[in-house]
Enzyme design. Sequence first.
Site, PDB file in Angstrom:
ATOM      1  N   HIS A 189       0.800  -1.225   0.000  1.00 18.57           N
ATOM      2  CA  HIS A 189       0.000   0.000   0.000  1.00 18.57           C
ATOM      3  C   HIS A 189       0.834   1.277   0.000  1.00 18.57           C
ATOM      4  CE1 HIS A 189       0.965  -0.277   4.259  1.00 18.57           C
ATOM      5  NE2 HIS A 189       0.677   0.994   4.356  1.00 18.57           N
TER       6      HIS A 189
HETATM    7  C1  UD1 Z   1      -2.013   5.433   6.052  1.00 14.76           C
HETATM    8  C2  UD1 Z   1      -0.692   5.919   6.661  1.00 14.76           C
HETATM    9  C3  UD1 Z   1       0.364   4.839   6.474  1.00 14.76           C
HETATM   10  C4  UD1 Z   1      -0.119   3.498   7.005  1.00 14.76           C
HETATM   11  C5  UD1 Z   1      -1.447   3.163   6.331  1.00 14.76           C
HETATM   12  C6  UD1 Z   1      -1.975   1.837   6.821  1.00 14.76           C
HETATM   13  C7  UD1 Z   1      -0.193   8.327   6.563  1.00 14.76           C
HETATM   14  C8  UD1 Z   1       0.631   9.351   5.866  1.00 14.76           C
HETATM   15  N1  UD1 Z   1      -0.196   7.111   5.988  1.00 14.76           N
HETATM   16  O1  UD1 Z   1      -1.796   5.295   4.648  1.00 14.76           O
HETATM   17  O2  UD1 Z   1       1.523   5.202   7.193  1.00 14.76           O
HETATM   18  O3  UD1 Z   1       0.838   2.507   6.698  1.00 14.76           O
HETATM   19  O4  UD1 Z   1      -2.379   4.199   6.616  1.00 14.76           O
HETATM   20  O5  UD1 Z   1      -3.118   1.469   6.158  1.00 14.76           O
HETATM   21  O6  UD1 Z   1      -0.805   8.635   7.569  1.00 14.76           O
HETATM   22  N2  UD1 Z   1      -9.127   4.865   2.001  1.00 14.76           N
HETATM   23  C9  UD1 Z   1     -10.327   4.217   1.978  1.00 14.76           C
HETATM   24  N3  UD1 Z   1     -10.876   3.823   3.167  1.00 14.76           N
HETATM   25  C10 UD1 Z   1     -10.278   4.066   4.355  1.00 14.76           C
HETATM   26  C11 UD1 Z   1      -9.060   4.749   4.371  1.00 14.76           C
HETATM   27  C12 UD1 Z   1      -8.484   5.139   3.190  1.00 14.76           C
HETATM   28  O7  UD1 Z   1     -10.897   3.963   0.939  1.00 14.76           O
HETATM   29  O8  UD1 Z   1     -10.819   3.667   5.410  1.00 14.76           O
HETATM   30  C13 UD1 Z   1      -8.504   5.255   0.717  1.00 14.76           C
HETATM   31  C14 UD1 Z   1      -8.844   6.656   0.301  1.00 14.76           C
HETATM   32  O9  UD1 Z   1      -8.968   6.669  -1.066  1.00 14.76           O
HETATM   33  C15 UD1 Z   1      -7.604   7.435   0.714  1.00 14.76           C
HETATM   34  C16 UD1 Z   1      -6.504   6.420   0.498  1.00 14.76           C
HETATM   35  O10 UD1 Z   1      -7.107   5.159   0.822  1.00 14.76           O
HETATM   36  O11 UD1 Z   1      -7.434   8.588  -0.032  1.00 14.76           O
HETATM   37  C17 UD1 Z   1      -5.298   6.651   1.360  1.00 14.76           C
HETATM   38  O12 UD1 Z   1      -5.669   6.780   2.744  1.00 14.76           O
HETATM   39  P1  UD1 Z   1      -4.725   7.610   3.762  1.00 14.76           P
HETATM   40  O13 UD1 Z   1      -5.270   7.518   5.121  1.00 14.76           O
HETATM   41  O14 UD1 Z   1      -4.424   8.955   3.182  1.00 14.76           O
HETATM   42  O15 UD1 Z   1      -3.349   6.865   3.654  1.00 14.76           O
HETATM   43  P2  UD1 Z   1      -3.012   5.303   3.644  1.00 14.76           P
HETATM   44  O16 UD1 Z   1      -2.462   4.959   2.317  1.00 14.76           O
HETATM   45  O17 UD1 Z   1      -4.139   4.505   4.188  1.00 14.76           O
END
Ligand code: UD1
Length: 367
Positions: free
Chosen positions: A208
């Site tokens: 991821h």
């Molecule tokens: C975040 C953390 C990362 C951690 C990861 C674990 C930061 C910078 N990154 O990354 O360190 O390893 O979580 O999972 O804080 N999304 C969904 N549903 C959710 C959450 C996210 O669909 O419940 C999608 C959305 O499109 C979002 C994307 O995933 O834009 C990224 O989510 P985000 O929380 O920005 O970062 P992660 O890649 O999850």
Amino acid sequence: MSHKTIHLIAAARPNFMKVAPLYHALKATDWAKPMLVHTGQHYDRNMSDAILEDLGVPEPDHHLGVGSGSHAEQTGNVMIAYEKICMASPPDWIVVVGDVNSTVACAMVGAKLWIPVVHLEAGLRSGDRRMPEEINRLLTDSIADVLWTPSEDADENLAREGVAAERIDLIGNIMIDSFEMLRDKIEATDARTENGLETGNYGLVTLHRPSNVDSAETLAPIVDELVAASALLPLVFVAHPRTIKGLEAFGLKSRLDDAAGITVLEPQPYIRFMNIVTGSKLVITDSGGLQEETTYLNIPCLTMRENTERPITITQGTNRLIRADTLLDNVQAVMQGNWPSGTKPALWDGSTATRAVAELKRRSYAD
Ligand code: UD1
């Protein structure tokens, strides 16, 4: 003895298994009142609530509901929402965990309101400032009052940065507490069989990191190698929402779906996921937590990254950093039994929350 109110900040999937043991251990004392603050960074059921239910954590006392966004939006929105809560009713302590955007956001709120902040899982460094988590780790450690570290190498990093020894408590790896707390349920559940996985005869894949999944240039070669590796060993790919987005946007999802040896699953709750981990022959990942869990479980871990903030999983454990173009060779090496077995690092023993609570009590009533 006056009671101490302690905010535990939970935000994203990897935070929950670190917060839960501390929540339970604080709840069992006669002096601490733990309160769960969920920032809402992760919000899908299987990325959040289902995991908290597995871990026996009740509904959060505060839910900030910030959701997704750019780094600035997410960090800023958490700060704005959390500052209001702290100004209305300041806790005695704020405990932030890990290295996600909500970690640094809440640490900053506490530091500016003069509320003491503890960072749980402090001192880890990848040395790679292109990783958003590295920025979060550096900033959080520089402003937190107390730094709870998982292993000696973290203490060494902090000492090198000039951090005073009295700010640091080496407490161990709290994620192992969650695993040990739920070991019986993890062993009893049948996530493997339900997904057609034969114990000891499949590889688990999770990816991821933006550096792997946000561009076709990096993700396409990884998919090619996974398809090739699946001819040697069936693979189960438990895919993060960010990864599914990338796979679909770059037209790669069908290549995985069409590969006979690959099963793609949505994110899994904790108990089901750990059931799949414990039955695997090897793990291919870019996660931080899985590098540690595989070391604890003595399962070969192929980490698709250029560096790691958890080097102890290499020096003492079963982890190796690999490039996409060597994936097939590395899977072959594991299949041939050509992989070093590891040892459990000190204080990765299921009692980290107990040590954390003892340190917090000592610091709370020091005067
Ligand atoms: C975040 C953390 C990362 C951690 C990861 C674990 C930061 C910078 N990154 O990354 O360190 O390893 O979580 O999972 O804080 N999304 C969904 N549903 C959710 C959450 C996210 O669909 O419940 C999608 C959305 O499109 C979002 C994307 O995933 O834009 C990224 O989510 P985000 O929380 O920005 O970062 P992660 O890649 O999850």
